[in-house]
Design an enzyme around this catalytic site. Sequence first.
Site, PDB file in Angstrom:
ATOM      1  N   HIS A 216       0.815  -1.213   0.000  1.00  0.00           N
ATOM      2  CA  HIS A 216       0.000   0.000   0.000  1.00  0.00           C
ATOM      3  C   HIS A 216       0.845   1.258   0.000  1.00  0.00           C
ATOM      4  CE1 HIS A 216      -3.412  -2.602   0.904  1.00  0.00           C
ATOM      5  NE2 HIS A 216      -2.636  -3.169   1.795  1.00  0.00           N
TER       6      HIS A 216
ATOM      7  N   HIS B 114       6.152   6.859   6.264  1.00  0.00           N
ATOM      8  CA  HIS B 114       5.689   6.375   4.967  1.00  0.00           C
ATOM      9  C   HIS B 114       5.228   7.553   4.124  1.00  0.00           C
ATOM     10  CE1 HIS B 114       2.066   6.397   7.561  1.00  0.00           C
ATOM     11  NE2 HIS B 114       1.472   6.836   6.472  1.00  0.00           N
TER      12      HIS B 114
ATOM     13  N   HIS C  59       2.588   9.271   1.081  1.00  0.00           N
ATOM     14  CA  HIS C  59       1.311   9.277   0.358  1.00  0.00           C
ATOM     15  C   HIS C  59       1.515  10.093  -0.910  1.00  0.00           C
ATOM     16  CE1 HIS C  59      -1.249   7.564   3.570  1.00  0.00           C
ATOM     17  NE2 HIS C  59      -0.358   8.130   4.379  1.00  0.00           N
TER      18      HIS C  59
ATOM     19  N   GLU D  30      -2.457  14.247   1.387  1.00  0.00           N
ATOM     20  CA  GLU D  30      -3.725  13.970   2.053  1.00  0.00           C
ATOM     21  C   GLU D  30      -4.330  15.253   2.612  1.00  0.00           C
ATOM     22  OE1 GLU D  30      -4.137   9.512   2.975  1.00  0.00           O
ATOM     23  OE2 GLU D  30      -3.249  10.489   4.720  1.00  0.00           O
TER      24      GLU D  30
ATOM     25  N   HIS E 204       4.499  11.035   6.233  1.00  0.00           N
ATOM     26  CA  HIS E 204       4.003  10.883   7.596  1.00  0.00           C
ATOM     27  C   HIS E 204       5.035  10.167   8.452  1.00  0.00           C
ATOM     28  CE1 HIS E 204      -0.501  11.116   6.267  1.00  0.00           C
ATOM     29  NE2 HIS E 204       0.102  12.284   6.256  1.00  0.00           N
TER      30      HIS E 204
ATOM     31  N   THR F 169      -5.827   8.057   8.692  1.00  0.00           N
ATOM     32  CA  THR F 169      -6.442   8.454   7.426  1.00  0.00           C
ATOM     33  C   THR F 169      -6.955   7.268   6.618  1.00  0.00           C
ATOM     34  OG1 THR F 169      -4.315   8.434   6.265  1.00  0.00           O
ATOM     35  CG2 THR F 169      -4.998  10.511   7.291  1.00  0.00           C
TER      36      THR F 169
END
Length: 264
Positions: free
Chosen positions: A87, A112, A114, A125, A138, A219
Amino acid sequence: MPLRSVHAAAVLLLMVLKEQPSNPTPLNGPDGEKSWSKSYPSCGGLMQSPIDLHNDILQYNASLVPLGFQGYSESADQQFVLTNNGHSVKLKLPKDMHIQGLGARYNASQLHLHWGDQNEPHGSEHTVGGKHFAAELHMVYYNSDLYPNASIASDKPEGLAVLAVLIEMGSFNPSYDKIFSHLKDVKYKGQEVSIPGFSIEELLPKRPEEYYRYRGSLTTPPCYPTVIWTVFRNPVQISQQQVTVVLFLVREHVASRTLPPPIS
């Protein structure tokens, strides 16, 4: 490394007054985020993150203090583990890394990324005044005064803290390339690679004492409303070439955001 300190009178600290999103991230597809709340009720809650940070919900708060960053310097002879969990790409952080200034000690768990995709390259985000950024980093921490690890802390009060770095297109960033240059080694789910250690503080933006603060949630499912969010006001830049490297990994090998990633 020593605790970073900044004179309180010189900093700009902003907090979010509302704990509900005013402009949530767009929902993706019939099997995407619209359906999360059916299986995970917290995903439809009033504290759901991410949110849009805009003037109507911001107010100066002099009681907020600069965060202290402890244990952020790692030498190159130490190793980090970079993992593709299907992911995102996750970098495990050393346990002696922690932040101070939140009323409790929060130990590091992982960081990680996004990002968007080729059709929608604006992958942050959180938004600021409705503006999306190219990506968002994050750094996840757990309340080590109360809980033994991030997984146990994830659904507990005051359990997690996340530092969010907004990333925009601009000049080449050698610090972020210390992660990006190894993405080719974790192209497939389950792959992991050891990379040379470096100072995680290099990933923070200029003037990290300027930030937005609010209480929200994870999230992605299960969306537990247990996160103290710190979104840095100033973005960092990465180059178009670096964005292309990340988007290639997404397009070819990493799943969409429709399934929840693991917390720890």
